[in-house]
Every structure is written in structure tokens, then in C-alpha cells.
Design an enzyme around this catalytic site. Structure first.
Site, short mmCIF file in Angstrom:
data_model
loop_
_atom_site.label_atom_id
_atom_site.label_comp_id
_atom_site.label_asym_id
_atom_site.label_seq_id
_atom_site.Cartn_x
_atom_site.Cartn_y
_atom_site.Cartn_z
CB THR A 1 11.46 -9.80 -12.52
OG1 THR A 1 12.53 -9.29 -13.70
CG2 THR A 1 11.16 -10.75 -12.49
CG ASN B 1 -4.26 3.57 10.23
OD1 ASN B 1 -5.04 4.20 9.19
ND2 ASN B 1 -2.42 3.09 11.18
CB CYS C 1 8.58 4.48 18.41
SG CYS C 1 7.87 4.27 19.91
CB ALA D 1 -1.22 0.02 0.95
CB THR D 2 3.83 2.32 1.11
OG1 THR D 2 3.73 1.68 3.06
CG2 THR D 2 4.99 3.34 1.78
CB SER E 1 -1.06 -3.87 2.30
OG SER E 1 -0.17 -4.53 2.09
CB ALA E 2 -0.77 -8.98 0.26
CG HIS E 3 1.49 -6.26 5.45
ND1 HIS E 3 0.71 -6.44 6.41
CD2 HIS E 3 1.58 -5.73 4.56
CE1 HIS E 3 1.42 -4.98 6.69
NE2 HIS E 3 1.80 -4.83 5.78
C1 LIG Z 1 -0.31 -0.93 6.82
C2 LIG Z 1 -1.20 0.01 6.00
C3 LIG Z 1 -0.10 0.98 4.50
C4 LIG Z 1 0.97 0.10 4.31
O1 LIG Z 1 0.85 -1.18 3.67
P1 LIG Z 1 2.40 -1.57 3.49
O2 LIG Z 1 1.94 -2.46 2.54
O3 LIG Z 1 2.56 -1.94 4.64
O4 LIG Z 1 2.91 -0.88 2.30
C5 LIG Z 1 -0.87 1.38 4.36
N1 LIG Z 1 -1.96 2.41 4.42
C6 LIG Z 1 -2.43 1.75 5.26
C7 LIG Z 1 -4.05 1.95 6.06
C8 LIG Z 1 -2.77 0.96 6.22
O5 LIG Z 1 -2.97 0.08 7.17
#
Ligand SMILES: *Cc1c(COP(=O)(O)O)cnc(C)c1O
Length: 385
Positions: free
Chosen positions: A239, A153, A325, A74-75, A201-203
Site C-alpha cells: 500500500t 555523502n 560506529c 534510497a536503501t 530519498s525524500a529526507h
Molecule cells: C542517506 C543515504 C542513503 C540512505 O537513504 P535512506 O533513504 O535513508 O535509506 C543512501 N545513499 C546515500 C548516498 C545517502 O546519503
């Protein structure tokens, strides 16, 4: 093995679902082909699997396959959306976003300001909500893009995305949403919601770290941010992360299928946690709207307590608190500050975020544990002050 804490930090990251992992595994070894290799079976297989994943991601958004661009998360998607739009439309320089956005938007906006852009940061109300009217009133002749996070978040607060989207579309302004926390948890229809750009974002949805996507509505002007090779219809070279993309696709498919049952189960567990804590612990408040909120998140501010001591004492549960932090110091969360919390209450806020593998037993244990820990921490706080 050491007893590990109860994991209640699913908004920070989620474990890879075993079914996702199983789907990914062959693509590291036997099926290792480069999806851009057009001359042999290894490449064809990888390309086909990537296209299947693209279908799965498109489905959860109600998008077309060709509108999905795979990224590293997502970043990167946020960077591509904002910087790519800025570079593609030099005649417009005004952006609108919200004070409670993720750093992956706010830091990009700061950078844009250094490049000559002007950014308006809308202030949410005490519930964490902005109104479509606020957006309407802020749009100018030279407004290029509005970026509003779908669901926060930290607090789980859900913004009125469709109404904002409608305003942007009518005004001829691009609309981007960071939907990282919303995908798989809320119904999303990019067409009906008037969305031009959407990050995920997948994670955050039981897929692997380092994989994500940007939805780019057809014909949206977007300048390339990663040059070289012309992958992803020229929008993002490099890639392809084939196992990661396949994991993202599978994760979307699973979330899409389990959507309704999972939402209900998590809402019940979250409500049980929140209701019981509010009932048994005095001087606790919910941060953010309790109506417009993700079903699995509860952000609670504990009064009359040393927030730092509370978090240090809460070792048996894995949660986040209202502090961020940086290298030098600990700041109160900018999100909670924007809702009007004092520094003290922000530091003494705890975010519980539940997920697919959270059980009722874990919640019962967590409630008991939080109740005890708050009581003992308060006792020392009061004797010290
Ligand atoms: C975790 C998060 C991101 C960052 O996602 P990454 O895939 O870790 O770069 C961006 N926006 C929100 C709202 C998130 O919760």
C-alpha cells in the site's frame, strides 16, 4: 528550552520544509484513502495526488512519469536496483562499483557476492574521483551493471556520471547511480546522462523520512523484490505511503524551483566557512576534490589532534566525523581511507554540510567556535603526548 547545537549535518538528514509538511498533512486524516481503492472518491483522490507527486519527481530527473517507482527510501531503491537486475539477468554475473559508495550499495554488493556475483570495487584517486577510463577498462563480457554514486555523502565529491553513463550504454551494460545527495543540488537529465536506474530519498531534500524512489528506465529488466498486490506497475508491491509520496513530490518541486539561487547561496556560505577555517587554523586540509564537489559540503581533516576528543568537545555544532560506529567499535571512515588518509586523520575529520535553513550568522558562530575548540583540544593533546 536547552540551547540546541547549530545544525550542520544536512547530509545525514534534513528537516521537513514547512511547505512540504503543510502539503502532506491532510493526507494523514481527512484524505486518508488507499490509492489502490478504485471504487470511491477516497481512493480516487489519493491516486490522483500520488500521480501528481510522480510528475514532480519525474520532472526533477528529466524522466517520464511511468519510469518512477516509489519506495521507502534510497536503501530500498539501491537494493531493488542491484538485486532486481541480478535476478532478472542470470547470464551475467559481474558488477562494478566504487570503494567510496554508501553502505546501502557496499552491503548489497557483499550479499550479491554470496549469491555468486563477482564485484569489482574501483579505487578512487586521492581526490575521491574515479575516471571513465577505469570503468571502460573494467567492463567485461559478463558485466551486468555499473553502480557509481553521483555525489559522495561524506566528501561531496561528484563523479563524472555522464561520461561513465556513455561508456556503459555503448557497452550494453546497465548503469545505476545512487543520486541521493545529488538530487536538488545538481542538474540531472537521466536521458542525456545515460542512466538506467537512479536512487533518491525524500529526507535528504527536505521531505519526510521513509519515502524515496527508484527511476527505472523503460524496458530495463528488473525482477520484483517485494511481492504482493502488484502496486507500482508490479515493480514494488505494498500500500502506497500516500503522505510520504506527496511530501517527496512537493520536496522535489521546491528544490527544482529554488535550484539556482539555493546553490549559489550555499556555495557562498560553505566557501566562507572553509576559507576562514583554513586561514585561521593551522594544519587543516580539505578531504576530496575542491573542484568536483557539492556546493554545501566541506570535509576537513584537522592535523595534530585527537579526533575523538575533538568530536566530544564540539558540542555546540551538530556535525559528522570521519568515524563509523558499528556495534562493537569505532572504525575510520571507509571513504576517507579510500582517499588515502591515515586512521588518525580520518578520525580527526569533520564533515560540515549546510542546507536550506543555514544562516550566515550560524556560520560565523560556527567558525569562531571551531577555531576555539580546535585550539583548546590541541593544547590538551600536545600536553598529553
Ligand atoms: C542517506 C543515504 C542513503 C540512505 O537513504 P535512506 O533513504 O535513508 O535509506 C543512501 N545513499 C546515500 C548516498 C545517502 O546519503
Amino acid at each position: 528550552m536547552m540551547n540546541r547545537p547549530i545544525y550542520l549535518d544536512y547530509n545525514a538528514t534534513t528537516p521537513v520544509d514547512p511547505r512540504v509538511l503543510e502539503t502532506m498533512l491532510p493526507w494523514f486524516s481527512e484524505q486518508f484513502g488507499n490509492a489502490a481503492s478504485r471504487t470511491h472518491l477516497f481512493g480516487w483522490e489519493a491516486a490522483e495526488a500520488v500521480e501528481n507527486a510522480r510528475r514532480q519527481v519525474a520532472q526533477i530527473l528529466g524522466a517520464q512519469e511511468k519510469e518512477i517507482v516509489f519506495t521507502s527510501g534510497a536503501t530500498e531503491s539501491n537494493n531493488l536496483a542491484l538485486l532486481g537486475s541480478f535476478e532478472a539477468s542470470p547470464s551475467k554475473k559481474h558488477f562494478i562499483t566504487v570503494q567510496t559508495e554508501h553502505k546501502a550499495i557496499l552491503d548489497v554488493c557483499q550479499y550479491l557476492e554470496k549469491q555468486g556475483a563477482e564485484v569489482t570495487y574501483l579505487k578512487p584517486d586521492a581526490q575521491g574521483l574515479i575516471t571513465p577510463q577505469q570503468v571502460q577498462e573494467t567492463i567485461r563480457e559478463d558485466t551486468l551493471l555499473v553502480s557509481v554514486m553521483w555525489a559522495n555523502n561524506e566528501t561531496g565529491v561528484i563523479q563524472p556520471i555522464r561520461e561513465i553513463g556513455q561508456i556503459c550504454r555503448n557497452a550494453g551494460v546497465l548503469f545505476h547511480t545512487d543520486a541521493t545527495q545529488a538530487v536538488g543540488k545538481l542538474p540531472i537529465y537521466v536521458e542525456a546522462d545515460f542512466i538506467d536506474l537512479l536512487s533518491l530519498s525524500a529526507h535528504k531534500l527536505y521531505g519526510p523520512k521513509g519515502a524515496g524512489a527508484l527511476y527505472v528506465r523503460r524496458k530495463t529488466p528488473l525482477a520484483i523484490q517485494m511481492h504482493g498486490g502488484g502496486h507500482e506497475r508490479g515493480r514494488r508491491s505494498g500500500t502506497l505511503n500516500v503522505p510520504g509520496i506527496i511530501g517527496l513530490g512537493k520536496a522535489c518541486e521546491l528544490s527544482y524551483q529554488a535550484f539556482h539561487t539555493e546553490i549559489k547561496r550555499l556555495a557562498d556560505l560553505r566557501d566562507y566557512l572553509e576559507r576562514t577555517i583554513l586561514e585561521f587554523i593551522p594544519n587543516v586540509q580539505v578531504n576530496g576534490s575542491v573542484i568536483h564537489r557539492l556546493p554545501h559540503v566541506s570535509n576537513l581533516a584537522f592535523g595534530a589532534i585527537d579526533g575523538e576528543a575533538l568530536l566530544l568537545n564540539l558540542t555546540k555544532i551538530a556535525v559528522s566525523n570521519g568515524s563509523a560506529c558499528t556495534s562493537a567499535s569505532v572504525h575510520p571512515s571507509h571513504v576517507l581511507k579510500a582517499l588515502g588518509l591515515s586512521d588518525e586523520l580520518a578520525h580527526a575529520s569533520v564533515r560540515f554540510s549546510l542546507g536550506r535553513f543555514t544562516t550566515a550568522e550560524e556560520i560565523t558562530l560556527a567558525i569562531q567556535y571551531v577555531t576555539d575548540t580546535v585550539a583548546t583540544t590541541r593544547a590538551t593533546f600536545i600536553s598529553l603526548s
